[in-house]
Design an enzyme around this catalytic site. Structure first.
Site, short mmCIF file in Angstrom:
data_model
loop_
_atom_site.label_atom_id
_atom_site.label_comp_id
_atom_site.label_asym_id
_atom_site.label_seq_id
_atom_site.Cartn_x
_atom_site.Cartn_y
_atom_site.Cartn_z
N CYS A 1 32.87 37.36 41.80
CA CYS A 1 31.68 38.58 41.89
C CYS A 1 30.26 37.59 42.24
CB CYS A 1 31.96 39.14 40.53
SG CYS A 1 33.61 40.26 39.64
N LYS B 1 31.95 48.35 45.84
CA LYS B 1 31.57 49.07 44.16
C LYS B 1 30.76 50.21 44.57
CE LYS B 1 32.14 46.50 41.04
NZ LYS B 1 33.67 47.28 39.17
N CYS C 1 39.28 44.69 37.69
CA CYS C 1 37.63 44.96 37.88
C CYS C 1 37.76 45.25 39.17
CB CYS C 1 37.17 44.35 37.11
SG CYS C 1 37.83 42.78 35.78
N GLU D 1 33.64 52.55 44.59
CA GLU D 1 34.93 52.35 43.71
C GLU D 1 33.73 53.66 43.41
OE1 GLU D 1 34.35 49.97 40.77
OE2 GLU D 1 36.04 50.26 39.85
N GLU E 1 38.61 60.46 41.08
CA GLU E 1 38.82 60.12 40.25
C GLU E 1 38.36 59.89 39.25
OE1 GLU E 1 40.41 58.27 42.87
OE2 GLU E 1 41.28 56.99 42.46
N SER F 1 46.88 46.62 36.20
CA SER F 1 45.92 47.67 34.82
C SER F 1 45.54 48.83 34.50
CB SER F 1 44.98 46.34 34.35
OG SER F 1 44.10 47.17 33.06
N GLU G 1 41.85 46.31 28.10
CA GLU G 1 43.21 45.78 29.13
C GLU G 1 44.27 45.09 28.23
OE1 GLU G 1 40.53 44.67 32.89
OE2 GLU G 1 42.67 43.26 33.41
#
Lengths: 394, 646
Positions: B573, B397, B338, B400, B405, B358, B311
C-alpha cells in the site's frame, strides 16, 4: 527468361549454382567471399553485407534467423517487385546461402502488404524448392544443414521497412523501431541473432558465390563494387527498372532513360535528397549520391515546394508516432512548406524550422525520422531563389 | 534496486518493451569496467551501464521524460539525447549502453538546440494551462520547460481539445490532451503490472494512448491500481477526485462526516509538504483533519486488527476443515483480500481461483459497515446522515467502495475514497501548514489501534500481523513482535515474491476465548495443529501475483502454501496509486521505514490485544469471529469477470 539488360543481377545463371558452391565451402569461407566482394546493403543504408553476416555468425545462439526485407515502401522504388516476380528462385537461393553462412535454420520473407499478389508465386517456388531438396532437411544433400523459408505479410506501414520495426511486426507487435544498440545481429527476431537483408542484396550475394568475387569486383568502383538496380520514374521518356554499373553519373543515367532536360532528381525517394542539375556530374554511389534504388526525375516545370509538400505529407502519414521529433516535427515542416507556398512564412520562422529539421535528423529514433527532413532541407539549400521569392520580406 | 525483480522473464509483455539483454563480457580484466568520458570527466563504469546512469555517477544532470527508474527503457521522448563522439546522430542516453570507451558531450550546442526543440514540440501539443492542472508544481514537463528557459511557444500551442476526457472509471481519469506519449503508463500496465490495458493507437501525430478498441476505462480490464498515475509525468492521468463532494458534506450541518485513515498515507503525506520521504505525520494529520471539519477521525488500523481476527479465523477454519475433516471443497491456500486492485485482478485474470480469496472485507469496507451500524447505534445517529470517508493510499479503493455489494449496513458503507494526494490538496486549501501544527490523537471508540494494523501498509505486513496473532493465540505464549520479526524476516523487504515456512511448537495452548465466542468453531483444542508447518508466501505487484498463481496452477511450491498475501502495488500500500508522486524504489523504502518505526512505537502491537476490537465482539458481534452478524457485515463475495471485453 528475362528481357532485362544487366551485368550481375539481370543475367541468367543456372539455378542453384551459388548454393551448390556455397555448400562445398565452410561457412566462414562463404562469409569471407561476401566480405571480400565489398557488397554493401542494397536497401539504401549500404552497410557491408559480409560484416553483418559475420556479426550474426559469431553471435552465440542456437537459433538464428535470416529475414529478407521485401517491404519495399520507399516512394519511387519498385525494383524489388521486379526481382521478386522475375528472380524468385534466385532470391530463395540467396536466402538459403545466407542461412548456411550464419547458421540459421529459418528464413523469413517479410513481404510488403501491397505485394500480396506475389505471394502465391513465392510460396509455389518455395514448395518446388522443398520438393527438389533445396529446402527442408539436409539442404542440397548437405548433412546437418536444415533450412526452410516462410512468408509473412506486412500491412502497409512504411516504417516496417526499418529493420527493427520489421522485427517487431514479425513478432506480432505494433511496428515501431527499437533502440539500437543492441542490433538485430545480436538481439533480433524473438531475441535471437538475425540478419535483415534487402531482396537485391540477397540475390547479389548468390551471384557472388556463383560466379566468384573477382568477377563481381570487376564491376563498380573502388569503394562501391558491383552494380545497382534502380527504379527510375518521373519526368523521363523511359521510366522503369534498370541495372547500372556503380560509378555511373546522374547525367549518364538520365541520358539512358531520356531525362536529359531534368531540373533535379530525387535520389533515394522521400527520405532521400534532391540533387539540382548543376550537380548531375555526381556519381550515383554510396558516398556521392546514395539511393536504395529510387530515382525520381523532376522536369523543368516542377514546383519544388510541391515536391517537398508531397514528401512531407507522406512522412506525416507514415511516422509511427513513437518519438517526439518525427511525430511532432513532420506536421510542422509540412505546415512550413504550405506557408512558404502562400508566402506567409517569415524568415525568422523558416530559421526555426531549419533548426527543427536539424533536430529531427539528429535526435529521431530511427532512419525514418532522421531522413524525413532531407528533401525539405535540400530543396531550401538548392532552390533558394525559387523558394525565398515567396517569402514576404520582414 | 530490488524492485526491478518485478520484471520477470515469464512476462507477457512484448519483447520490445523488455530491456534487451546484452551479454556482459569481461572486456577489461577485473570487474569488466569501461571508461567513459562525460563532459571532460573520466569515469569507469560496469560494462553495459547506460550513459544516463554513468552521468548520474559524476553528478551530471541529463534531463529525461520517458525514463522511469521502475520501468524498462523506451527511448521515445528523445529529451535525454547526448552527443557521442563518432556517432552521426545524437543518442538517447537512457537507452545507450556503454560497451566500449566513448566520449560524450551532454551540453554541446546541438544537444541544447535539440532538447529545446523537443521540449517546444511537446509543449505545442500539450493542451491546457498549468494553473488549472492537478499536477501544477509537480509536473515533469513543466520542470523541463523551466530548466530550458521556455519563454514562448515557438511551434505554437494547441487551443482545441482533441480527445474527450475519460471519466468512466470510479478510480481514474484520463485526459489524453495532456499526454506527451512517453508511454510510461503503457509500460507500467503491461510490464510492471502485467495487466496490459493501455497501448498506443493510431500513427504519427494522431497517436494516442488508449484501451482495447478505445473503450472507456470502466469497460476494460483495468484493475484500478493507479500505478500509471504515479508514473505519469504530466496531468494526463489522475485519480477521480471526490474532494468537492466531501467539502459539501462537511459544510452540511446535517451530515456527520467521519474519516478513517489508513497507515500508508501518514508515511507519505509529508512528501506533499516538502518533507523528505519517510517522515510520518500521523498525529499532525489528525489535527489537520479536524481543522478541515471532519466530525470524527478514526484509524483504519482498528479494522485492520478486525480483519486479522476475521481473516485469521477463516484461515483456521479452512485449515481444520481441509486438513482434519478432509473436506475437498475447501480451497487452500487462502489468499488475502484487502488490496482491491489485487481482487479485481484475480476476478479478471484467474476467476477460477476466487474461492481461495478470503471472504473477509478489506479494512476500509469493514470500517464503513461498522460505522453505519454499531457506531450509529451507540451514538444514536441516523446512518442516513453519516458520511464515511476513507483516506487511502489507493485509487482502487474508490472502485471498491462503489461495488454494489458493499452496502451491507443498508447504506453505502463507505461513501468516498480519498487519496493521500487529494487530502494534501484539501489541507493546503484549508490553509494548514501540516508539518508544523500540533499533534492530536484519534477519536474513540475506534481510535485504539495496534502496530499490527500499521504494518498493513508495507508488503508482508498483513502476513506478519496475522502471524503475531496466530502464533500467540495458538501457542498460548506471549509473542514478542520484534523477536517474531527476526524469525520471519524473509517476509519483510522488497523482494517481489517471499516465502516462509514456520513450524508451530508441539505443545500448544488452549483455544482462546475470542474464538470460543463462535459456537460453530468445531474444535476445542489445538492438538490438530501441534507441530504443524505453516507454508506462507507474500507477493506484491500483480506481475508477481501472476507468477505465484501460475506456479499454483502448475502444482509448484506455492500450491502447497496455506496462506498467501497479495498486494496489487509494488511495495504494498505504501506504493499505492493514491500516494504522492513521484515514486521510486528509494522513496518506497523510506516510507516502509516510517511504517515499521511507527509499529515499534505502539504500546499494543498485536491485533487481538486491541481493546476496541475485543469490545466490539463483546458488545456487538456477539457470535464471535465469522459469526452470523460478522458474516453479514464484515464478509463479502466476488465476481468472476474474466478477460473478455464486451
Amino acid at each position: 527468361m528475362s528481357e532485362r539488360k544487366g551485368y550481375i543481377l539481370f543475367i541468367d545463371v543456372e539455378p542453384n549454382t551459388g548454393l551448390k558452391k556455397a555448400l562445398t565451402k565452410k561457412r566462414t569461407e562463404v562469409i569471407a567471399d561476401i566480405r571480400n566482394s565489398g557488397l554493401k546493403g542494397r536497401g539504401g543504408a549500404g552497410f557491408p553485407t559480409g560484416v553483418k553476416w559475420n556479426l550474426a555468425a559469431s553471435a552465440s545462439s542456437d537459433t538464428k534467423y535470416v529475414v529478407c526485407n521485401a517491404d519495399e515502401g520507399e516512394p519511387g522504388t519498385f525494383k524489388d517487385r521486379v526481382i521478386l516476380s522475375e528472380y524468385t528462385d534466385d532470391l530463395l537461393e540467396g536466402i538459403t546461402i545466407a542461412g548456411y553462412a550464419i547458421g540459421a535454420e529459418t528464413g523469413i520473407i517479410y513481404l510488403r502488404g501491397e505485394y500480396e499478389y506475389l505471394k502465391k508465386q513465392i510460396v509455389d517456388t518455395i514448395d518446388k524448392r522443398r520438393s527438389e531438396g533445396w529446402l527442408g532437411k539436409n539442404v542440397g544433400g548437405k548433412e546437418v544443414f536444415n533450412f526452410d523459408i516462410e512468408i509473412r505479410m506486412g500491412s502497409g506501414a512504411y516504417v516496417c521497412g526499418e529493420e527493427t520495426a520489421l522485427i517487431e511486426s514479425l513478432e506480432g507487435q505494433r511496428g515501431e523501431p527499437r533502440n539500437r544498440p543492441p542490433f538485430p545481429v545480436n538481439t533480433g527476431f524473438m531475441g535471437c541473432p538475425t540478419i535483415v537483408n534487402n531482396v537485391e542484396t540477397l540475390v547479389t550475394a548468390s551471384r557472388i558465390i556463383a560466379k566468384g568475387v573477382d568477377w563481381f569486383t570487376k564491376y563498380g568502383i573502388d569503394k562501391s563494387t558491383g552494380t545497382k538496380v534502380y527504379s527510375i520514374s518521373g519526368d523521363c521518356e523511359k521510366p522503369g527498372v534498370y541495372e547500372f554499373n556503380i560509378g555511373i553519373t546522374i547525367a549518364e543515367l538520365l541520358k539512358e532513360v531520356g531525362g536529359g532536360n531534368a531540373k533535379a532528381v530525387v535520389m533515394g525517394g522521400a527520405s532521400g535528397r534532391v540533387v539540382p542539375a548543376k550537380d548531375f556530374a555526381k556519381t550515383v554511389a554510396y558516398v556521392d549520391a546514395p539511393t536504395g534504388g529510387s530515382v525520381i526525375v523532376l522536369g523543368q516545370e516542377r514546383d519544388m515546394l510541391d515536391v517537398a509538400e508531397n514528401f512531407l505529407e507522406f512522412f506525416v502519414e507514415e511516422s509511427c508516432g513513437q518519438c517526439t521529433p518525427c511525430r511532432e516535427g513532420n506536421p510542422l515542416l509540412l505546415d512550413g512548406v504550405k506557408r512558404l507556398k502562400n508566402g506567409t512564412c517569415s524568415m525568422e520562422y523558416l530559421q526555426e524550422l531549419m533548426s527543427l529539421a536539424e533536430t529531427m535528423q539528429l535526435a529521431s529514433k530511427c532512419g525514418l525520422g532522421q531522413s524525413s527532413p532531407n528533401a525539405f532541407l535540400s530543396i531550401i539549400e538548392h532552390f533558394e531563389t525559387e523558394i525565398f521569392g515567396r517569402v514576404p520580406v520582414m | 534496486m530490488e524492485d526491478k525483480k518485478i520484471n520477470s522473464d515469464t512476462s507477457r509483455a512484448p519483447k520490445s518493451v523488455k530491456p534487451h539483454t546484452i551479454k556482459i563480457e569481461d572486456t577489461d580484466g577485473i570487474g569488466g569496467k569501461v571508461k567513459v568520458t562525460i563532459d571532460g570527466v573520466d569515469v569507469r563504469v560496469p560494462f553495459g551501464t547506460t550513459i544516463l546512469d554513468a552521468a548520474k555517477m559524476i553528478n551530471v544532470h541529463i534531463p529525461t521524460l520517458c525514463h522511469h527508474e521502475d520501468l524498462c527503457v523506451a527511448g521515445v521522448c528523445r529529451v535525454c539525447v547526448v552527443d557521442v563522439e563518432g556517432q552521426r546522430t545524437l543518442q538517447a542516453s537512457c537507452a545507450y549502453p556503454i560497451t566500449q570507451p566513448i566520449v560524450v558531450h551532454t551540453t554541446s550546442p546541438k544537444v541544447r538546440r535539440a532538447r529545446r526543440n523537443i521540449i517546444d514540440l511537446l509543449l505545442s501539443k500539450h493542451y491546457g494551462e498549468c494553473y488549472s492542472c492537478v499536477r501544477n508544481n509537480n509536473c515533469e514537463l513543466q520542470t523541463l520547460a523551466k530548466e530550458y528557459g521556455v519563454d514562448k511557444y515557438r511551434f505554437g500551442h494547441i487551443t482545441e481539445r482533441r480527445h474527450e476526457v475519460d471519466n468512466s472509471s470510479y478510480a481514474l481519469r484520463r485526459d489524453m490532451d495532456k499526454c506527451v506519449l512517453c508511454r510510461r503508463c503503457v509500460r507500467t500496465c503491461i510490464d510492471l503490472q502485467e495487466v496490459g490495458v493501455l497501448g498506443a493507437i493510431g500513427r504519427g501525430d494522431e497517436t494516442v494512448i488508449g484501451t482495447f478498441m478505445d473503450k472507456p476505462l470502466a469497460d476494460v480490464i483495468c484493475i484500478n491500481c493507479g500505478q500509471c498515475i504515479n508514473r505519469c509525468p504530466t496531468g494526463a492521468l489522475q485519480a477521480n477526485d471526490p474532494s468537492d463532494e466531501i467539502w459539501n458534506a462537511i459544510d452540511d450541518p446535517k451530515k456527520h462526516v467521519v474519516i478513517q485513515t489508513a497507515p500508508s498515507p501518514r508515511a507519505g503525506i509529508g512528501e506533499e509538504f516538502g518533507l523528505e520521504p519517510g517522515v510520518p505525520l500521523t498525529f499532525e494529520m489528525n489535527t489537520a483533519l479536524r481543522r478541515c471539519g471532519f466530525d470524527k477521525v478514526f484509524d483504519t488500523n482498528f479494522t485492520a486488527d478486525l480483519t486479522i481476527i476475521e481473516e485469521g479465523t477463516e484461515l483456521i477454519l479452512r485449515l481444520y476443515n481441509a486438513l482434519v475433516k478432509k473436506d475437498p471443497q475447501i480451497a487452500l491456500p487462502q489468499f488475502t483480500s484487502c488490496s482491491p486492485g489485487w481482487v479485481k485482478y484475480i476476478e479478471h485474470f484467474y476467476p477460477e481461483y476466487l474461492a481461495h480469496v478470503s471472504s473477509s472485507k478489506s479494512p476500509q469496507q469493514m470500517f464503513g459497515a461498522v460505522i453505519k451500524t454499531y457506531y450509529a447505534q451507540i451514538n444514536n445517529i441516523d446512518p442516513a446522515d453519516i458520511v464515511t470517508v476513507a483516506l487511502m493510499p489507493c485509487s482502487a479503493k474508490k472502485f471498491e467502495c462503489n461495488r454494489p455489494e458493499m452496502s451491507d449496513s443498508g447504506y453505502k458503507d463507505v461513501d468516498y475514497g480519498l487519496t493521500t494526494r487529494e487530502l494534501a490538496q484539501m489541507i493546503r486549501e484549508a490553509g494548514i501548514d501540516l508539518p508544523r501544527i500540533p499533534k492530536s490523537d484519534f477519536d474513540d471508540p475506534f481510535g485504539s489501534a495496534t502496530g499490527s494494523g500499521v504494518i498493513f501498509g508495507a508488503t508482508g505486513g498483513v502476513m506478519e500481523a496475522a502471524l503475531r496473532t496466530v502464533f500467540e493465540l495458538v501457542t498460548g505464549q506471549i509473542a514478542d513482535p520484534d523477536a517474531l520479526a527476526g524469525q520471519v524476516s524473509e517476509i519483510r523487504g522488497f523482494d517481489g515474491i517471499k516465502y516462509k515456512e514456520l513450524t508451530l511448537p508441539e505443545k500448544l495452548g488452549p483455544v482462546p476465548d475470542i474464538l470460543r465466542m463462535n459456537k460453530d468453531v468445531p474444535f476445542d483444542s489445538w492438538d490438530w495443529l501441534s507441530g504443524a508447518t505453516l507454508k506462507l508466501a507474500v507477493a506484491h505487484g500483480t506481475a508477481n501475483a501472476k507468477k505465484v498463481l501460475d506456479d499454483i496452477i502448475a502444482g509448484g511450491k506455492f500450491s502447497e502454501c496455506h496462506f498467501i498475501e497479495f498486494m496489487a502495488c509494488p511495495g504494498g500500500c505504501l506504493g499505492g496509486g493514491g500516494q504522492p508522486i513521484p515514486t521510486t524504489p528509494e522513496i518506497r523504502k523510506a516510507r516502509a521505514k516510517a511504517i515499521y518505526s511507527e509499529d515499534q512505537a505502539y504500546e499494543i502491537r498485536k491485533s487481538h490485544d486491541n481493546p476496541a476490537v475485543v469490545e466490539l465482539y463483546v458488545k456487538f458481534l456477539t457470535e464471535g469471529p465469522n459469526g452470523h452478524l460478522a458474516h453479514k457485515l464484515l464478509h463479502t463475495h466476488y465476481t468472476p469477470r474474466g478477460k473478455y471485453i464486451a
